[in-house]
Design a protein around this motif. Structure first.
Motif, PDB file in Angstrom:
ATOM      1  N   ILE B 378       0.818  -1.211   0.000  1.00  0.00           N
ATOM      2  CA  ILE B 378       0.000   0.000   0.000  1.00  0.00           C
ATOM      3  C   ILE B 378       0.858   1.269   0.000  1.00  0.00           C
ATOM      4  CG2 ILE B 378      -0.267   0.142   2.525  1.00  0.00           C
ATOM      5  CD1 ILE B 378      -3.066   0.744   0.012  1.00  0.00           C
ATOM      6  N   ARG B 379       2.051   1.191   0.612  1.00  0.00           N
ATOM      7  CA  ARG B 379       2.902   2.379   0.641  1.00  0.00           C
ATOM      8  C   ARG B 379       3.372   2.742  -0.756  1.00  0.00           C
ATOM      9  NH1 ARG B 379       3.271  -0.326   4.878  1.00  0.00           N
ATOM     10  NH2 ARG B 379       2.903   0.674   6.893  1.00  0.00           N
ATOM     11  N   VAL B 380       3.747   1.710  -1.501  1.00  0.00           N
ATOM     12  CA  VAL B 380       4.185   1.969  -2.876  1.00  0.00           C
ATOM     13  C   VAL B 380       3.020   2.504  -3.692  1.00  0.00           C
ATOM     14  CG1 VAL B 380       5.229   0.958  -4.917  1.00  0.00           C
ATOM     15  CG2 VAL B 380       5.820   0.076  -2.668  1.00  0.00           C
ATOM     16  N   VAL B 381       1.861   1.919  -3.476  1.00  0.00           N
ATOM     17  CA  VAL B 381       0.676   2.364  -4.201  1.00  0.00           C
ATOM     18  C   VAL B 381       0.469   3.856  -3.974  1.00  0.00           C
ATOM     19  CG1 VAL B 381      -1.823   2.151  -4.375  1.00  0.00           C
ATOM     20  CG2 VAL B 381      -0.434   0.107  -4.081  1.00  0.00           C
ATOM     21  N   LYS B 382       0.567   4.252  -2.720  1.00  0.00           N
ATOM     22  CA  LYS B 382       0.332   5.660  -2.407  1.00  0.00           C
ATOM     23  C   LYS B 382       1.462   6.533  -2.910  1.00  0.00           C
ATOM     24  CE  LYS B 382      -2.770   5.283   1.500  1.00  0.00           C
ATOM     25  NZ  LYS B 382      -3.903   5.835   0.720  1.00  0.00           N
ATOM     26  N   ALA B 383       2.692   6.020  -2.792  1.00  0.00           N
ATOM     27  CA  ALA B 383       3.836   6.808  -3.218  1.00  0.00           C
ATOM     28  C   ALA B 383       3.732   7.162  -4.693  1.00  0.00           C
ATOM     29  CB  ALA B 383       5.126   6.045  -2.946  1.00  0.00           C
ATOM     30  N   PHE B 384       3.202   6.244  -5.473  1.00  0.00           N
ATOM     31  CA  PHE B 384       3.098   6.507  -6.904  1.00  0.00           C
ATOM     32  C   PHE B 384       1.706   6.974  -7.304  1.00  0.00           C
ATOM     33  CE2 PHE B 384       6.864   3.947  -6.645  1.00  0.00           C
ATOM     34  CZ  PHE B 384       7.693   4.536  -7.566  1.00  0.00           C
TER      35      PHE B 384
END
Ligand SMILES: Nc1ncnc2c1ncn2[C@@H]1O[C@H](COP(=O)(O)OP(=O)(O)OP(=O)(O)O)[C@@H](O)[C@H]1O
Ligand SMILES: [Mg+2]
Lengths: 188, 767
Positions: B378-384
């Motif tokens: 989810i962090r990567v999802v949000k980061a991008f």
């Protein structure tokens, strides 16, 4: 106590540094693909050098089977260096493109399944009797998730117990009864 | 070469041998002759690699296209090097000739093992050694000795040969501990079915003796009201009795069902924890989750089927069938008329519908996977900023589940009314023929056993009880397949042999110290060695630094010490014992590993630090944390060591996570400490502190530290430089600098970079 092993041993030829930080697209104008000694694939890049013992690899085997083909040259010690990429084989003179196709066919030993004659199942093994582009084949594969993996959108690659590969480019294009037999067992 | 091997001294076909003999080639005299299955055009064609003392040849049967049998001939002098190269689905032996790698021969994966051995022998031959061929060479640990089937990995059991017993019987055997309860439950099921027959009988009595006795030629009872009351009472009693029995059955079924589901789940999970890391390289976590959580649930379904499902229904069909025939065998025969139709239609239907059920399973498991991937990333999802895309992707998965369910249920909802219609046809026959009998049709009814209105109603009642289960019984095969596939999937996990197996009598390892690698080779894939023929020795208490480019195989190398994987070739020795012969628990206790990607579990910091050492005291934890330079930041949290951290250590910075994981390893007090870039996301200053701390705690410990920042390795006794799976340089910092080799170059690059004064800082802060 120090030791130095083969890494610094002379490389096959003093390879001029190809800029490995940029993609280089090869064009028929700048290079020629030909066979050299012992029928090895060679690439001569104008004003650069002749690369021998070249092999070809798909960058996107599923999405672009006609293009983005990498020509790679071994520099020894298990290290390879990319000479460049072919954007589209169809832009190349026929005989050169055929050489690349032959090299690809060598590297990718994959049976394309055209027809499924019979699927059996026993003890977690699936036995398949199929017609492929390389002739009829019977093989066994273990009935496991990682032995039948997705290929592109609707295809499946089957890996048999010997780790040979069989490709069904599009499961939905199988004959209806073949398809229902197939999906009955390989349902994922 | 007195030994001959069936694989490495192949006999060529007679006609080909004859042809070759005419050209002065004598395959029988060659020291090696290996057969391949494909040619260099990627097609099936047998070919032979023949090795004579001073040359190698590749020969094939002449074809119209290539009339000459000899396809390639290379003299030994011309070959500088032999290697194997992995393609896709096959591979090649290459020879370095005049600076060019020439493809000598190709082979499919089925023959890869053989050609890897052959290539080894050719290498020796090129280097001027005398290669030897033993009949032993034919042995292949990846083949079943009995049937020759290729195994998944070395030492796996052959599923074809091992009698696994039918999956179904295995499932039944799972119930053995609860056999008493299960048998009692089945008795109750029979009783329950018997009771189910009573109400219809009461209806018959009611009609024929109370309500309309004339038509049955019975006497009109004197007090019909009390008769009526008695019958109602009997019905009430039956209902109460039936309800009580059903309750008991339900409880028992639930007890046994949930219990064996629990047993199964526990078994599967325990087994999963025993499986090697390589297993998790191959399977995706979402998939395994759905197996542990979903497929084991099927066991409950199995018990349910026994009590209310097909087993009960089978008994019901049989008893009701008997009842129908005793009431009127003629009528019963009529009612059976649609039965074959029902069975046929159902069989046909389920054959068609069944694959769709598979799709439902598939869809569900894909949904699980998608959910798992998205939520853990989810962090990567949000980061991008990919929330929209993931929502859409999830929507698609979810839609697939919806559609596949619909696909099944739409069809089922067509089928059931259609079947209902057929039953009603049976009912119509009973209405008509039975009606005629009640009306006194002499052809159908006998005087001895008159067919009364009561019997007619009783019969109609039983008819429903007969057709209902018959219909669902046709789904038996369907259910059975579903059950068997699910249990098969769970048994598959249970049958996977852990690759890291304990030997019979393992060596105890009180305290480890020295490490030795002897010609170790290892690869994640069978034919792609990542660690190539590595040998070294580390003395007790030595501090070793390991450097090398990313992907050069450092992590892989050190993972072999803790035996996360077993070597393919050679030996890893600790205290001069092969790690494979050392007690696994002892090994893990002695080798502390700080992984490159520190993984922390959801829980308190304290729980994470004591993960490997549950009985550690608070003071030990404090000491370990202090050594790891973690104490200060932990104390900054209001809850100190009781601070709760989330999944994967959420709530801590990267460097803090690393320090917690170092503390965890230190607490373990291992004699060998493996640090895989343990300080990579720590700033230079804390790194210095950790280094000092480590120096203190690692005194006397054998330490292997992988580092990208070379400055951290200055204190090492020796430094190994890994390149492409080999240790190419090995010595102290000064020695390696003097060598001006790879290490020298790496140091030079790094000092050049760090001339930019803040770069180190920047690199840290970016993380
Ligand atoms: N589980 C795995 N399955 C297959 N290949 C793997 C696996 N783990 C690593 N590899 C491959 O093995 C090679 C060596 O990996 P390794 O992790 O040992 O490198 P490393 O030297 O530790 O690199 P880094 O400095 O980036 O951590 C890489 O090419 C990698 O792609
Ligand atoms: Mg690493």
């Amino acid at each position: 106590m120090t030791q130095q092993t083969e890494s610094d041993k002379a490389q096959p030829q003093d390879a001029p540094e190809i800029d490995q930080t940029h993609i280089r697209f090869l064009t028929p104008e700048m290079c020629v693909i030909h066979l050299g000694s012992h029928a090895a694939l060679h690439v001569t890049v104008k004003n650069e050098r002749i690369y021998g013992g070249v092999f070809a690899a798909y960058a996107f085997p599923v999405a672009y089977p006609q293009g983005y083909i990498s020509l790679i040259h071994s520099v020894g010690e298990g290290k390879d260096r990319e000479i460049g990429l072919i954007r589209d084989l169809n832009d190349w003179p026929a005989e050169q493109a055929d050489l690349v196709r032959a090299a690809l066919k060598r590297r990718y030993f994959i049976h394309t399944i055209q027809k499924i004659n019979h699927i059996g199942w026993k003890y977690g093994y699936i036995s398949m009797n199929v017609e492929t582009d390389k002739g009829p084949v019977e093989f066994m594969m273990s009935w496991q998730y990682d032995r039948a993996v997705d290929y592109g959108k609707g295809g499946k690659t089957l890996i048999d117990v010997e780790e040979n590969r069989y490709l069904i480019p599009d499961v939905s294009k199988l004959e209806p009864h073949e398809k229902s037999e197939f999906t009955r067992i390989i349902y994922w | 070469m007195s030994h001959r091997s069936a694989v490495f001294n192949r006999q060529l076909p007679d006609d080909l041998s004859e042809l070759l003999r005419r050209e002065g080639i004598f395959p029988d005299h060659a020291w090696m002759a290996v057969e391949t299955d494909i040619n260099l055009s990627g097609n099936y064609e047998p070919g032979w690699l023949i090795a004579e003392p001073d040359r190698i040849l590749v020969v094939s049967q002449p074809t119209t296209a290539v009339p000459a049998p000899v396809r390639l001939l290379l003299s030994r002098e011309s070959i500088k090097e032999i290697r194997t190269r992995q393609g896709v689905g096959g591979g090649f032996i290459d020879a370095l000739v005049e600076g060019i790698y020439v493809e000598v021969i190709g082979y499919s994966n089925a023959r890869a093992d053989i050609f890897h051995k052959a290539a080894k022998k050719l290498k020796q031959w090129v280097e001027g050694q005398q290669p030897s061929i033993h009949p032993d060479d034919d042995r292949n640990p990846r083949k079943c000795l009995k049937c020759g089937m290729t195994l998944q990995f070395k030492g796996d059991m052959c599923r074809r040969c091992v009698d696994r017993g039918a999956t179904f019987m295995r499932a039944v055997k799972m119930m053995r501990p609860y056999a008493g309860k299960a048998i009692f439950m089945m008795c109750l099921v029979v009783v329950n079915i018997a009771i189910g027959l009573v109400p219809q009988k009461l209806v018959q009595l009611l009609i024929d003796f109370v309500l309309a006795p004339e038509q049955a030629h019975n006497r009109i009872p004197e007090s019909p009201r009390s008769w009526l009351l008695a019958l109602v009472g009997a019905l009430l009693g039956t209902y109460i009795f039936a309800a009580v029995i059903a309750m008991i059955i339900g409880r028992l079924a639930s007890f046994v069902g949930t219990q064996i589901t629990y047993d199964m789940r526990e078994k599967v999970f325990n087994h999963l924890t025993k499986l090697g890391i390589d297993y998790y390289d191959r399977y995706n976590v979402g998939q395994l989750m759905s197996r542990v959580a979903g497929d084991t649930e099927q066991m409950k379904g199995f018990v349910h089927q026994m009590t209310f499902g097909f087993v009960a229904q089978l008994i019901q069909v049989a008893t009701v069938g008997v009842m129908l025939f005793t009431i009127s065998w003629k009528l019963a025969a009529f009612t059976l008329l649609p039965a074959p139709l029902v069975v046929l239609a159902s069989v046909f239907f389920w054959k068609r519908i069944y694959p769709r059920y598979y799709r439902v399973w598939d869809a569900n498991s894909k949904l699980h996977s998608a959910l798992n991937t998205i939520l853990s990333g989810i962090r990567v999802v949000k980061a991008f900023g990919q929330e929209d895309r993931e929502q859409k992707r999830f929507g698609r998965s979810s839609g697939y589940v919806r559609d596949s369910f619909r696909g099944v249920e739409y069809t089922v909802s067509m089928f059931n009314p259609a079947m209902g219609f057929i039953f009603q046809l049976g009912g119509l026959i009973v209405w008509y023929v039975g009606g005629m009998m009640v009306l006194g049709d002499k052809n159908l009814s006998s005087d001895l056993h008159p067919y009364t209105l009561g019997r007619q109603l009783q019969f109609l009642g039983y008819l429903g009880m007969f057709y209902g289960p018959l219909n669902s019984l046709t789904q038996l095969t369907n259910w059975l397949t579903q059950f068997l596939t699910a249990t098969q999937r769970t048994f598959e996990i249970l049958d996977t042999t852990p690759q890291i197996v304990q030997v019979e009598k393992p060596h105890r390892l009180p305290a480890a110290a020295s490490i030795k690698f002897e010609n170790v080779s290892f690869g994640y894939n069978r034919h792609e060695p990542i660690v190539r023929n590595v040998s070294f020795e580390i003395k007790p208490g030595e501090h070793i630094g390991v450097v090398g480019k990313s992907g050069s195989g450092k992590t892989t190398l050190v993972n072999l010490i803790a035996r996360f994987y077993d070597v393919d070739d050679g030996r890893v020795l600790i205290n001069d014992h092969d790690v494979r012969e050392i007690d696994v628990d002892d090994l893990r206790k002695n080798v502390g590993v700080v992984l490159q990607e520190p993984f922390l579990f959801r829980g308190t910091i304290f729980a994470n630090v004591t993960y490997g050492q549950r009985d550690a005291t608070a003071e030990e934890v404090l000491a370990a944390a202090k050594s790891a330079n973690a104490h200060d930041f932990i104390m900054r949290h209001p809850l100190g060591y009781d601070t709760y951290i989330g999944e994967r250590g959420a709530g801590l910075s990267g460097g803090e996570r690393q320090r917690v994981s170092i503390a965890r390893a230190l607490l373990y007090d291992p004699t060998i400490l493996v640090l895989d870039e343990a300080t990579s996301s720590v700033d230079t200053e804390s790194e210095k502190l950790i280094q000092d701390a480590l120096k203190r705690v690692t005194a006397g410990r054998t330490t292997i530290a992988i580092a990208h920042r070379l400055s951290t390795l200055k204190n090492s006794d020796r430094i190994f430089v890994v390149d492409n799976g080999k240790i190419v340089e090995n010595g102290s910092h000064e020695e390696l600098m003097a060598l001006e080799g790879l290490y020298y170059r790496l140091v030079k690059i790094q000092t050049e970079l760090s001339r930019e004064p803040s770069i180190d800082r920047l690199a840290v802060e970016k993380k």
